[in-house]
Design a protein around this motif. Structure first.
Motif, PDB file in Angstrom:
ATOM      1  N   THR A 160      32.818  44.534  62.241  1.00 57.40           N
ATOM      2  CA  THR A 160      32.410  44.107  60.895  1.00 57.40           C
ATOM      3  C   THR A 160      33.524  44.229  59.856  1.00 57.40           C
ATOM      4  N   THR A 161      34.683  44.773  60.253  1.00 53.08           N
ATOM      5  CA  THR A 161      35.738  44.999  59.256  1.00 53.08           C
ATOM      6  C   THR A 161      37.062  44.318  59.584  1.00 53.08           C
ATOM      7  N   ALA A 162      37.261  43.869  60.811  1.00 55.82           N
ATOM      8  CA  ALA A 162      38.544  43.281  61.194  1.00 55.82           C
ATOM      9  C   ALA A 162      38.809  42.002  60.412  1.00 55.82           C
ATOM     10  N   ASN A 163      40.068  41.857  59.985  1.00 53.25           N
ATOM     11  CA  ASN A 163      40.523  40.662  59.262  1.00 53.25           C
ATOM     12  C   ASN A 163      39.747  40.422  57.969  1.00 53.25           C
ATOM     13  N   LYS A 164      39.393  41.527  57.285  1.00 50.78           N
ATOM     14  CA  LYS A 164      38.710  41.437  55.996  1.00 50.78           C
ATOM     15  C   LYS A 164      39.382  42.378  55.001  1.00 50.78           C
ATOM     16  N   ASN A 165      39.121  42.135  53.713  1.00 48.60           N
ATOM     17  CA  ASN A 165      39.607  42.991  52.637  1.00 48.60           C
ATOM     18  C   ASN A 165      38.408  43.621  51.923  1.00 48.60           C
ATOM     19  N   PHE A 166      38.552  44.879  51.517  1.00 49.30           N
ATOM     20  CA  PHE A 166      37.453  45.564  50.846  1.00 49.30           C
ATOM     21  C   PHE A 166      37.960  46.320  49.623  1.00 49.30           C
ATOM     22  N   ASP A 167      37.311  46.098  48.477  1.00 53.88           N
ATOM     23  CA  ASP A 167      37.556  46.906  47.293  1.00 53.88           C
ATOM     24  C   ASP A 167      36.718  48.170  47.401  1.00 53.88           C
ATOM     25  N   LEU A 168      37.361  49.311  47.172  1.00 48.74           N
ATOM     26  CA  LEU A 168      36.678  50.600  47.285  1.00 48.74           C
ATOM     27  C   LEU A 168      36.669  51.265  45.905  1.00 48.74           C
ATOM     28  N   ARG A 199      55.324  49.046  26.854  1.00 47.37           N
ATOM     29  CA  ARG A 199      54.510  47.919  26.385  1.00 47.37           C
ATOM     30  C   ARG A 199      53.394  47.572  27.373  1.00 47.37           C
ATOM     31  N   GLU A 200      53.753  47.430  28.643  1.00 51.69           N
ATOM     32  CA  GLU A 200      52.725  47.051  29.609  1.00 51.69           C
ATOM     33  C   GLU A 200      51.741  48.185  29.864  1.00 51.69           C
ATOM     34  N   LYS A 201      52.213  49.417  29.758  1.00 49.83           N
ATOM     35  CA  LYS A 201      51.301  50.549  29.944  1.00 49.83           C
ATOM     36  C   LYS A 201      50.212  50.547  28.865  1.00 49.83           C
ATOM     37  N   VAL A 202      50.597  50.211  27.644  1.00 51.25           N
ATOM     38  CA  VAL A 202      49.603  50.127  26.569  1.00 51.25           C
ATOM     39  C   VAL A 202      48.640  48.975  26.841  1.00 51.25           C
ATOM     40  N   GLN A 203      49.170  47.859  27.304  1.00 50.80           N
ATOM     41  CA  GLN A 203      48.306  46.717  27.624  1.00 50.80           C
ATOM     42  C   GLN A 203      47.310  47.072  28.730  1.00 50.80           C
ATOM     43  N   ARG A 204      47.797  47.723  29.773  1.00 56.10           N
ATOM     44  CA  ARG A 204      46.931  48.075  30.895  1.00 56.10           C
ATOM     45  C   ARG A 204      45.915  49.144  30.514  1.00 56.10           C
ATOM     46  N   LEU A 205      46.262  49.939  29.498  1.00 57.01           N
ATOM     47  CA  LEU A 205      45.344  50.997  29.059  1.00 57.01           C
ATOM     48  C   LEU A 205      43.999  50.426  28.646  1.00 57.01           C
ATOM     49  N   CYS A 206      44.019  49.224  28.126  1.00 59.21           N
ATOM     50  CA  CYS A 206      42.777  48.599  27.665  1.00 59.21           C
ATOM     51  C   CYS A 206      42.264  47.543  28.637  1.00 59.21           C
ATOM     52  N   GLU A 207      42.847  47.480  29.815  1.00 63.64           N
ATOM     53  CA  GLU A 207      42.419  46.491  30.805  1.00 63.64           C
ATOM     54  C   GLU A 207      41.234  47.043  31.600  1.00 63.64           C
ATOM     55  N   PRO A 208      40.074  46.400  31.542  1.00 63.39           N
ATOM     56  CA  PRO A 208      38.937  46.875  32.345  1.00 63.39           C
ATOM     57  C   PRO A 208      39.282  46.867  33.831  1.00 63.39           C
ATOM     58  N   ARG A 209      38.892  47.918  34.545  1.00 62.22           N
ATOM     59  CA  ARG A 209      39.183  48.004  35.975  1.00 62.22           C
ATOM     60  C   ARG A 209      37.900  48.350  36.727  1.00 62.22           C
ATOM     61  N   VAL A 210      37.007  47.358  36.797  1.00 59.50           N
ATOM     62  CA  VAL A 210      35.713  47.504  37.465  1.00 59.50           C
ATOM     63  C   VAL A 210      35.646  46.488  38.597  1.00 59.50           C
ATOM     64  N   TYR A 211      35.354  46.957  39.796  1.00 60.91           N
ATOM     65  CA  TYR A 211      35.341  46.080  40.969  1.00 60.91           C
ATOM     66  C   TYR A 211      34.148  46.423  41.852  1.00 60.91           C
ATOM     67  N   SER A 212      33.459  45.409  42.293  1.00 60.16           N
ATOM     68  CA  SER A 212      32.285  45.617  43.145  1.00 60.16           C
ATOM     69  C   SER A 212      32.698  46.081  44.546  1.00 60.16           C
ATOM     70  N   HIS A 213      31.942  47.047  45.087  1.00 57.01           N
ATOM     71  CA  HIS A 213      32.177  47.470  46.475  1.00 57.01           C
ATOM     72  C   HIS A 213      31.030  47.020  47.389  1.00 57.01           C
ATOM     73  N   GLN A 214      30.310  45.972  46.974  1.00 62.22           N
ATOM     74  CA  GLN A 214      29.160  45.518  47.745  1.00 62.22           C
ATOM     75  C   GLN A 214      29.551  45.063  49.151  1.00 62.22           C
ATOM     76  N   ASP A 215      30.689  44.401  49.287  1.00 61.83           N
ATOM     77  CA  ASP A 215      31.124  43.958  50.623  1.00 61.83           C
ATOM     78  C   ASP A 215      31.304  45.147  51.557  1.00 61.83           C
ATOM     79  N   ALA A 216      31.871  46.229  51.033  1.00 58.57           N
ATOM     80  CA  ALA A 216      32.054  47.428  51.851  1.00 58.57           C
ATOM     81  C   ALA A 216      30.712  48.073  52.197  1.00 58.57           C
ATOM     82  N   ALA A 217      29.790  48.058  51.252  1.00 61.43           N
ATOM     83  CA  ALA A 217      28.451  48.598  51.513  1.00 61.43           C
ATOM     84  C   ALA A 217      27.767  47.817  52.628  1.00 61.43           C
TER      85      ALA A 217
END
Length: 304
Positions: free
Chosen positions: A202-210, A261-279
């Protein structure tokens, strides 16, 4: 006989916790990998956590930039679980292809999704290279992408928030810290690595966000930390435009030597990712931040 090779086994985060997972399931691992387990480590690595185990670890120490070392360490290996960092992936996949490794499980990062050049471009380049190499050499590949990792005082992420809440009378934040993150506990990652390892179909040749159990605003993360420390968190807000202007000023004043500069930009970058595929694929079910951070704070307080 099948041999399992792993990198990152001596780390205090998910790599070391993965070793604990393997030892908890020693009968299944012995059955699946009768040829044993090889731990690829740097010469300077402390290997105490690999000694005196029910499972025997064949420790191979060497320079990860040395092609000869990697090819020797991967000779005869069936499956490679690479946890030691995405920047090592190109050389490892080259050596794996040369040695005929059948299956690769590589732990990369959700940083690949960042819209900012410095943060995401190199990760995307490495991902692309690894995927092409595996296709060309008919190796099975699973890429795992954790979000921000936390769980003990070596995490270099949440521990910094803990220290700031503990030491500062007010917390400086950008845009009110009203952006969501989804940090993941290192032990949940270790359990995921193990489930991917034993669920090949069920996991070979796939990518999963955790990701972690649920999204949480940075503001709520800081308040939760304060509650566990017994402190009331007070905030002082800096608008993004002011913070970014400040980063530009530092960049110019230091003659481009310090670039935040980029660190400040990334500070406000939302970092939410679904892990439903892994579930769905292997039953991934991580804990929420409010539960996971409690033990890290206890460790912080005991060391303090």
């Amino acid at each position: 006989m099948n041999i399992l090779a792993i990198t990152g086994a001596t780390g205090r985060k998910s790599g070391g916790a993965f070793v604990e997972e393997l030892c908890r399931h020693e009968d299944e691992i012995r059955s699946k990998f009768a040829g044993g387990i090889r731990a690829l480590v740097r010469p300077s690595s402390k290997t105490e956590n690999l000694k005196n185990r029910e499972l025997a670890f064949d420790v191979r120490a060497g320079d990860f930039s040395d092609v000869a070392f990697l090819e020797s360490a991967l000779n005869g290996v069936d499956t490679l679980v690479h946890i030691a960092g995405i920047t090592l992936s190109p050389k490892l996949v080259d050596a794996a292809a040369k040695c005929g490794v059948r299956r690769l499980i590589f732990v990369h990062t959700t940083g690949i999704y960042s819209k900012y050049k410095e943060a995401g471009e190199e990760y995307r380049r490495i991902d692309t290279y690894v995927k092409k190499k595996c296709r060309d050499h008919h190796m099975m590949l699973t890429i795992l992408r954790p979000t921000m990792i936390y769980g003990n005082v070596t995490d270099r992420n949440v521990v910094q928030f803990i220290q700031m809440v503990d030491r500062l009378p007010v917390m400086p934040v950008v845009n009110g810290a009203r952006y969501e993150l989804q940090p993941v506990h290192y032990q949940d990652l270790a359990a995921a690595y193990y489930q991917v390892l034993i669920n090949e179909k069920t996991t070979a040749n796939k990518n999963f966000d955790l990701s972690g159990g649920a999204p949480i605003e940075l503001r709520e993360m800081l308040i939760t930390i304060g509650n566990d420390l017994g402190k009331k968190v007070k905030f002082i807000n800096c608008p993004f435009c002011l913070a970014y202007t400040g980063a530009w000023m530092i960049y110019l004043i230091t003659l481009r030597k310090k670039d935040y500069r980029e660190k400040v930009q990334r500070l406000c970058e939302p970092r939410v990712y679904s892990h439903q595929d892994a579930a769905d694929a292997f039953g991934y079910s991580p804990r929420i931040f409010e539960i996971g951070v409690a033990d890290e704070i206890k460790e912080y307080m005991s060391l303090k």
